[in-house]
Structures are given as C-alpha cells and as structure tokens.
Motif scaffolding. Structure first.
Motif, PDB file in Angstrom:
ATOM      1  N   SER A 117       0.835  -1.189   0.000  1.00 60.64           N
ATOM      2  CA  SER A 117       0.000   0.000   0.000  1.00 60.64           C
ATOM      3  C   SER A 117       0.875   1.247   0.000  1.00 60.64           C
ATOM      4  O   SER A 117       2.002   1.229   0.485  1.00 60.64           O
ATOM      5  N   GLY A 118       0.339   2.318  -0.548  1.00 59.65           N
ATOM      6  CA  GLY A 118       1.049   3.591  -0.496  1.00 59.65           C
ATOM      7  C   GLY A 118       0.502   4.590  -1.495  1.00 59.65           C
ATOM      8  O   GLY A 118      -0.309   4.259  -2.359  1.00 59.65           O
ATOM      9  N   ASN A 119       0.964   5.810  -1.363  1.00 58.05           N
ATOM     10  CA  ASN A 119       0.598   6.887  -2.281  1.00 58.05           C
ATOM     11  C   ASN A 119       1.562   6.828  -3.461  1.00 58.05           C
ATOM     12  O   ASN A 119       2.483   7.621  -3.567  1.00 58.05           O
ATOM     13  N   TRP A 120       1.336   5.843  -4.317  1.00 56.70           N
ATOM     14  CA  TRP A 120       2.256   5.534  -5.399  1.00 56.70           C
ATOM     15  C   TRP A 120       1.619   5.931  -6.717  1.00 56.70           C
ATOM     16  O   TRP A 120       0.437   5.738  -6.917  1.00 56.70           O
ATOM     17  N   GLY A 121       2.379   6.475  -7.595  1.00 52.04           N
ATOM     18  CA  GLY A 121       1.873   6.854  -8.906  1.00 52.04           C
ATOM     19  C   GLY A 121       2.441   8.193  -9.321  1.00 52.04           C
ATOM     20  O   GLY A 121       3.167   8.848  -8.573  1.00 52.04           O
ATOM     21  N   GLY A 122       2.126   8.586 -10.525  1.00 52.54           N
ATOM     22  CA  GLY A 122       2.629   9.851 -11.036  1.00 52.54           C
ATOM     23  C   GLY A 122       3.859   9.660 -11.908  1.00 52.54           C
ATOM     24  O   GLY A 122       4.277   8.551 -12.202  1.00 52.54           O
ATOM     25  N   GLU A 123       4.426  10.755 -12.317  1.00 56.04           N
ATOM     26  CA  GLU A 123       5.585  10.776 -13.209  1.00 56.04           C
ATOM     27  C   GLU A 123       6.877  10.606 -12.403  1.00 56.04           C
ATOM     28  O   GLU A 123       7.018  11.159 -11.319  1.00 56.04           O
ATOM     29  N   PHE A 124       7.823   9.838 -12.950  1.00 54.14           N
ATOM     30  CA  PHE A 124       9.110   9.659 -12.293  1.00 54.14           C
ATOM     31  C   PHE A 124      10.037  10.863 -12.476  1.00 54.14           C
ATOM     32  O   PHE A 124      10.664  11.314 -11.538  1.00 54.14           O
ATOM     33  N   LEU A 130       9.190  11.864  -5.074  1.00 53.06           N
ATOM     34  CA  LEU A 130       9.415  10.449  -5.357  1.00 53.06           C
ATOM     35  C   LEU A 130      10.064   9.721  -4.173  1.00 53.06           C
ATOM     36  O   LEU A 130       9.613   8.638  -3.792  1.00 53.06           O
ATOM     37  N   VAL A 131      11.075  10.305  -3.576  1.00 52.34           N
ATOM     38  CA  VAL A 131      11.757   9.650  -2.450  1.00 52.34           C
ATOM     39  C   VAL A 131      10.789   9.468  -1.283  1.00 52.34           C
ATOM     40  O   VAL A 131      10.749   8.407  -0.653  1.00 52.34           O
ATOM     41  N   ASP A 132       9.964  10.483  -1.017  1.00 55.36           N
ATOM     42  CA  ASP A 132       8.964  10.366   0.052  1.00 55.36           C
ATOM     43  C   ASP A 132       7.971   9.254  -0.262  1.00 55.36           C
ATOM     44  O   ASP A 132       7.591   8.482   0.628  1.00 55.36           O
ATOM     45  N   LYS A 133       7.538   9.169  -1.511  1.00 57.73           N
ATOM     46  CA  LYS A 133       6.594   8.126  -1.898  1.00 57.73           C
ATOM     47  C   LYS A 133       7.209   6.742  -1.682  1.00 57.73           C
ATOM     48  O   LYS A 133       6.540   5.832  -1.179  1.00 57.73           O
ATOM     49  N   ILE A 134       8.457   6.582  -2.061  1.00 54.60           N
ATOM     50  CA  ILE A 134       9.134   5.295  -1.891  1.00 54.60           C
ATOM     51  C   ILE A 134       9.214   4.931  -0.412  1.00 54.60           C
ATOM     52  O   ILE A 134       8.932   3.801  -0.016  1.00 54.60           O
ATOM     53  N   HIS A 135       9.560   5.876   0.428  1.00 53.63           N
ATOM     54  CA  HIS A 135       9.681   5.613   1.863  1.00 53.63           C
ATOM     55  C   HIS A 135       8.344   5.359   2.544  1.00 53.63           C
ATOM     56  O   HIS A 135       8.302   4.777   3.628  1.00 53.63           O
ATOM     57  N   ASN A 136       7.247   5.771   1.932  1.00 49.36           N
ATOM     58  CA  ASN A 136       5.929   5.568   2.519  1.00 49.36           C
ATOM     59  C   ASN A 136       5.231   4.294   2.046  1.00 49.36           C
ATOM     60  O   ASN A 136       4.118   4.015   2.476  1.00 49.36           O
ATOM     61  N   LEU A 137       5.881   3.528   1.161  1.00 54.84           N
ATOM     62  CA  LEU A 137       5.322   2.241   0.763  1.00 54.84           C
ATOM     63  C   LEU A 137       5.357   1.308   1.965  1.00 54.84           C
ATOM     64  O   LEU A 137       6.317   1.284   2.724  1.00 54.84           O
ATOM     65  N   LYS A 138       4.283   0.537   2.159  1.00 58.96           N
ATOM     66  CA  LYS A 138       4.225  -0.355   3.321  1.00 58.96           C
ATOM     67  C   LYS A 138       3.309  -1.536   3.032  1.00 58.96           C
ATOM     68  O   LYS A 138       2.515  -1.507   2.090  1.00 58.96           O
ATOM     69  N   PHE A 139       3.442  -2.548   3.870  1.00 61.73           N
ATOM     70  CA  PHE A 139       2.512  -3.669   3.824  1.00 61.73           C
ATOM     71  C   PHE A 139       1.410  -3.400   4.834  1.00 61.73           C
ATOM     72  O   PHE A 139       1.675  -2.953   5.947  1.00 61.73           O
TER      73      PHE A 139
END
Length: 192
Positions: A117-124, A130-139
């Motif tokens: 789960s996470g706030n993932w998506g958008g343009e790279f 992007l770094v914040d999004k990666i760090h907020n990915l979780k199970f």
C-alpha cells in the motif's frame, strides 16, 4: 491407484514466476517446495490467471493496492475469475473437494493477509516527492484486489472456499503453514 478428488487453486506465479514484476521473485521458475508438496499429495491444481501480467505485461513497474482499486481493474478481475468459478461449481456438484486458494502475500492483486500500500503513482522524472513516496510504501493487513473480487464472486456463487498464502519473506514458514492448511482441509473433509 485411487483418483484424487481434491483441487487447490494457486496464484499464477507459484507455477510461473516469470509473470512477476522483473526482479521480485524469491524463487526460480516454479515454487518447487510448494508444488512438490501438492503433487505428492495427489491434489489437482488450477492455476489462476495473473491480472497484472494480462493487463500490464512483463515490463510493468511494481504497483500498490490503491492503483488497482478502480472499477475497471475490479471488473477485469471478475471477468478473469468467472471461467474458474464455472469450473469450481461443476467440480463441487460432482463431489470434488476444493481445498482452497493459495495466494501471494504482499501482492497488490493476489495478497490474502497482507498487500502493498502507499501513495504511489505519477511521473518519475522531475518528481520532487518520489523519495517520500518510496519511503511511505508499506505492507498492510488486507487482501489484494483480485483476491477481494474472488472472495465476493465465490460468496455470490455459494462457494465456501478457504484462503491462505505464501509469504515470500519466509517461504519455509509458509510451506509449513500450508501443510497445516492442507491437513486441516483433509481432516475437515473426513469429519463430514
């Protein structure tokens, strides 16, 4: 030799790891330890379709549950599972025991007990977040979208089928839990 009248449904990538997002597989080709266990017990296998592979192909990026939580993805999942449901109804009506579904925990589509789960998506490119999004990915403790739709359509068709999963962070522990799951299914059948 007596013919087995037991069936198990497996997430696609258990029998074909090549369908996973490139680089994610914890095993090579086939999850041998699990499939070998099922084969030795004489259980029939139905390989479920992989909605991610079918909709996004082999070169897809990893996704999170929120990206698949759309009416379109859910509808496609239901269409993919309907032919399987038709088979299961026929098996059930013919006296076969459907032992359950084995999913892949962590998957946004096939997770049973946990999903990504996470706030993932958008343009790279030029994405300052992007770094914040990666760090907020979780199970999270939830099922993936394909499993959610599968559970709904099973209920709609009066198919009382249990679910369990492989946790790829600890395959050996998962195999032991699945052995217990299969033993429990077997003893439940003998009580009836």
């Amino acid at each position: 030799m007596k013919r087995s009248r037991e069936i198990i449904l497996l997430s696609h990538c258990i029998l074909n790891t090549n369908s996973k997002v490139e680089g994610l597989s914890e095993y090579s080709g086939v999850l041998f330890e699990l499939t070998n266990l099922i084969i030795k017990r004489g259980i029939g296998i139905i390989q479920l379709p992989c909605p991610e592979m079918l909709m996004y192909g082999i070169k897809r990026w990893g996704h999170v549950k929120e990206q698949f939580d759309t009416p379109y993805f859910r509808e496609k999942c239901r269409k993919l599972i309907q032919p399987i449901v038709n088979q299961l109804i026929d098996y059930k009506n013919s006296g076969y025991k459907i032992l359950g579904v084995i999913g892949i925990d962590g998957s946004p589509s096939c997770g049973v007990n946990k999903t990504c789960s996470g706030n993932w998506g958008g343009e790279f490119s030029n994405n300052k977040l992007l770094v914040d999004k990666i760090h907020n990915l979780k199970f999270i403790n939830a099922s993936g979208i394909f499993i959610e739709e599968m559970k709904k359509i099973f209920r709609e068709n009066d198919l009382n089928i249990s679910f369990t999963a492989v946790d790829e962070t600890n395959i050996n522990s998962s195999i032991n839990k699945i052995k217990e799951f299969l033993d429990k299914s077997k003893s439940f059948e003998e009580e009836m």
